[in-house]
Design a protein around this motif. Structure first.
Motif, mmCIF file in Angstrom:
data_model
loop_
_atom_site.group_PDB
_atom_site.id
_atom_site.type_symbol
_atom_site.label_atom_id
_atom_site.label_comp_id
_atom_site.label_asym_id
_atom_site.label_seq_id
_atom_site.Cartn_x
_atom_site.Cartn_y
_atom_site.Cartn_z
ATOM 1 N N PHE A 99 51.897 -14.222 31.228
ATOM 2 C CA PHE A 99 52.799 -13.355 30.174
ATOM 3 C C PHE A 99 53.987 -14.203 29.760
ATOM 4 O O PHE A 99 54.327 -15.239 30.529
ATOM 5 C CB PHE A 99 53.186 -11.946 30.833
ATOM 6 N N ARG A 100 54.938 -13.696 29.107
ATOM 7 C CA ARG A 100 56.230 -14.345 28.735
ATOM 8 C C ARG A 100 57.288 -13.379 29.500
ATOM 9 O O ARG A 100 57.469 -12.254 29.366
ATOM 10 C CB ARG A 100 56.522 -14.394 26.940
ATOM 11 N N GLU A 101 57.950 -14.075 30.296
ATOM 12 C CA GLU A 101 58.904 -13.266 30.958
ATOM 13 C C GLU A 101 60.261 -13.530 30.145
ATOM 14 O O GLU A 101 60.545 -14.282 29.547
ATOM 15 C CB GLU A 101 59.384 -14.125 32.141
ATOM 16 N N ILE A 102 60.997 -12.262 29.833
ATOM 17 C CA ILE A 102 62.103 -12.060 29.236
ATOM 18 C C ILE A 102 63.303 -11.595 30.364
ATOM 19 O O ILE A 102 63.080 -10.756 31.017
ATOM 20 C CB ILE A 102 62.061 -10.880 28.205
ATOM 21 N N VAL A 103 64.242 -12.503 30.674
ATOM 22 C CA VAL A 103 65.261 -12.428 31.284
ATOM 23 C C VAL A 103 66.351 -11.615 30.617
ATOM 24 O O VAL A 103 66.939 -11.887 29.969
ATOM 25 C CB VAL A 103 65.719 -13.683 31.896
ATOM 26 N N GLY A 122 68.825 -21.720 29.659
ATOM 27 C CA GLY A 122 68.324 -23.075 29.026
ATOM 28 C C GLY A 122 66.770 -23.210 29.825
ATOM 29 O O GLY A 122 66.092 -23.557 29.230
ATOM 30 N N LEU A 123 67.096 -22.952 31.105
ATOM 31 C CA LEU A 123 65.911 -22.966 31.957
ATOM 32 C C LEU A 123 64.631 -21.880 31.236
ATOM 33 O O LEU A 123 63.524 -22.281 31.307
ATOM 34 C CB LEU A 123 65.994 -22.668 33.286
ATOM 35 N N ALA A 124 65.129 -20.603 31.042
ATOM 36 C CA ALA A 124 64.297 -19.784 30.415
ATOM 37 C C ALA A 124 63.430 -20.370 29.137
ATOM 38 O O ALA A 124 62.141 -20.215 28.893
ATOM 39 C CB ALA A 124 64.821 -18.341 30.188
ATOM 40 N N GLN A 125 64.300 -20.829 28.311
ATOM 41 C CA GLN A 125 64.016 -21.488 27.012
ATOM 42 C C GLN A 125 63.012 -22.715 27.499
ATOM 43 O O GLN A 125 61.806 -22.871 26.618
ATOM 44 C CB GLN A 125 65.039 -21.846 26.053
ATOM 45 N N GLU A 126 63.387 -23.518 28.551
ATOM 46 C CA GLU A 126 62.530 -24.844 28.384
ATOM 47 C C GLU A 126 61.062 -24.081 28.990
ATOM 48 O O GLU A 126 59.987 -24.925 28.864
ATOM 49 C CB GLU A 126 63.079 -25.385 29.516
ATOM 50 N N TRP A 127 60.960 -22.902 29.974
ATOM 51 C CA TRP A 127 59.731 -22.615 30.373
ATOM 52 C C TRP A 127 59.041 -21.687 29.341
ATOM 53 O O TRP A 127 57.956 -21.285 29.666
ATOM 54 C CB TRP A 127 59.999 -21.744 31.736
ATOM 55 N N GLY A 128 59.469 -21.804 28.386
ATOM 56 C CA GLY A 128 58.726 -20.904 27.165
ATOM 57 C C GLY A 128 58.890 -19.315 27.391
ATOM 58 O O GLY A 128 58.343 -18.516 26.653
ATOM 59 N N GLY A 130 62.096 -15.966 27.683
ATOM 60 C CA GLY A 130 63.003 -15.505 26.633
ATOM 61 C C GLY A 130 64.065 -14.797 27.296
ATOM 62 O O GLY A 130 64.167 -14.784 28.425
ATOM 63 N N LEU A 131 65.020 -14.227 26.336
ATOM 64 C CA LEU A 131 66.399 -13.668 27.003
ATOM 65 C C LEU A 131 66.487 -12.372 26.211
ATOM 66 O O LEU A 131 65.930 -11.967 25.157
ATOM 67 C CB LEU A 131 67.456 -14.521 26.555
ATOM 68 N N ALA A 132 66.987 -11.430 26.936
ATOM 69 C CA ALA A 132 67.533 -9.881 26.651
ATOM 70 C C ALA A 132 68.800 -9.714 26.896
ATOM 71 O O ALA A 132 69.178 -10.124 28.004
ATOM 72 C CB ALA A 132 66.288 -8.966 26.888
ATOM 73 N N LEU A 133 69.639 -9.207 25.920
ATOM 74 C CA LEU A 133 71.109 -8.853 26.483
ATOM 75 C C LEU A 133 70.963 -7.214 26.458
ATOM 76 O O LEU A 133 70.718 -6.402 25.578
ATOM 77 C CB LEU A 133 72.133 -9.323 25.372
ATOM 78 N N ASP A 134 71.246 -6.781 27.780
ATOM 79 C CA ASP A 134 71.061 -5.287 27.955
ATOM 80 C C ASP A 134 72.418 -4.430 27.713
ATOM 81 O O ASP A 134 73.560 -5.027 27.694
ATOM 82 C CB ASP A 134 70.663 -5.146 29.426
#
Length: 367
Positions: A99-103, A122-128, A130-134
């Protein structure tokens, strides 16, 4: 640790796009729920370890599920960002997640440890992933950090759903809609409990949502959802390197606007503009780097840069021969970058995405 999982759905189709992992301690004990659990860990000086363990358990449960979700949202607290990722977490990711992890960052994470937040982004993007702002909407600082982080997902705080007709809610949602349109981010509304909440969320600009209307938190082996097979591709593709742009602040600024001679009049005008902005009550973030000995013609002091900002970050590792200051508030930004090598050169920026790029360079030099 036995995390629970809550569905995130498309508000138009009600298809389940993914799950959010919610930390839970030992069932039936005083530490079952996260408020007491994390308070106890903080008191014991082990908050970072607990947060890392929660991330590990969330990934382990989702990987072992009979049908893994296409997207898994996992919270990241500031306490975990200033330490290396655990060997177990790296092992899980290196094996390849199904799955794609969203931090998920909270607004507390970014000003607390900005350099570490950029590193993990940056690590999240390198590993494919994504990011969320809560929790967007609770504090103006979250809006100011939106263009810096440029997350794949923007999560509206449930307070906006509960009281959507205030001027505050209208202003927040207008800014979020504009940022989502510019960056192709997905907006999620939290706390949807009724059909009326669902309609409110859509009026505010949310595409996806979560809340008791769609399902309460449950163990993953009790989750019975039909996932949208296209959910992971519904988010913007990863952008490796985006959060660690190459070059110095001046070099990044000069990519967006050509440098001009740093004459006394030009430096004075740029400094005056900077002073005007940092004196404003609405300023959320000031990030700056100034050589210890200063630069000729730069009269703005670090004390002035503090102004009335909610978060002030002055680099303790300044760039030699460069002065750089970025001011960002909800929906606007300004940057002044000066280089004094063979000659004094000046770049000023008032385009928010360009100012955010300069800010990312500065934050990457901060611990």
């Amino acid at each position: 640790m036995q995390p629970l999982f809550q569905p995130i759905v498309d508000l138009s189709t009600r298809a389940v796009m993914g799950l959010e992992a919610l930390a839970r301690g030992p069932a039936g004990t005083a530490l079952e729920f996260p408020d007491r659990l994390f308070a106890a860990a903080h008191a014991a000086g082990r908050l970072g370890e607990l947060d890392m363990l929660c991330s590990e358990r969330a990934l382990e449960c989702a990987v072992a599920a009979a049908v893994p979700p296409p997207l898994l949202f996992v919270n990241a607290e500031p306490a975990v960002m200033n330490q290396p990722l655990s060997p177990r977490l790296i092992e899980l990711i290196d094996r390849g997640l199904p799955f794609r992890e969203i931090v998920e960052y909270t607004e507390r994470a970014l000003p607390a440890l900005p350099g570490s937040a950029m590193r993990i982004a940056g690590l999240a993007q390198e590993w494919g992933n994504g990011l969320a702002l809560d929790d967007v909407g609770v504090d103006p600082m979250s809006l100011a950090f939106l263009p810096i982080l440029e997350p794949e997902v923007i999560k509206l705080d449930m307070s906006l759903i509960r009281d959507p007709h205030t001027a505050h809610a209208g202003a927040v949602c207008a800014l979020v809609r504009a940022e989502a349109k510019r960056t192709n981010a997905v907006v999620i509304a939290e706390g949807i409990e009724t059909e009326e909440d669902l309609h409110t969320a859509r009026r505010l600009g949310a595409r996806w949502g979560q809340g008791w209307l769609f399902g309460r938190p449950a163990r993953i082996d009790h989750v019975d959802h039909q996932y949208d097979p296209e959910a992971a591709r519904a988010l913007r593709p990863p952008r490796p390197g985006f959060h660690q742009p190459a070059g110095t602040p001046f070099e990044v600024a000069a990519r967006h606007r050509p440098a001009s001679p740093g004459t006394a009049d030009a430096l004075a005008a740029a400094s005056a503009r900077l002073r005007d902005l940092i004196a404003d009550d609405d300023v959320s973030i000031v990030v700056a780097s100034s050589p210890d000995a200063g630069l000729a013609g730069i009269t703005v002091t670090p004390q002035e840069l503090a102004g009335r900002a909610r978060s002030v970050i002055l680099l303790d590792n300044p760039i030699p021969d460069e002065f750089a200051a970025a001011v960002i508030g909800p929906g606007y930004g300004y940057a002044m970058c000066v280089r004094a090598a063979d000659a004094v050169e000046l770049v000023t920026l008032d385009d928010l995405p360009a100012v955010a790029a300069v800010t990312r360079v500065l934050l990457n030099r901060q611990g």
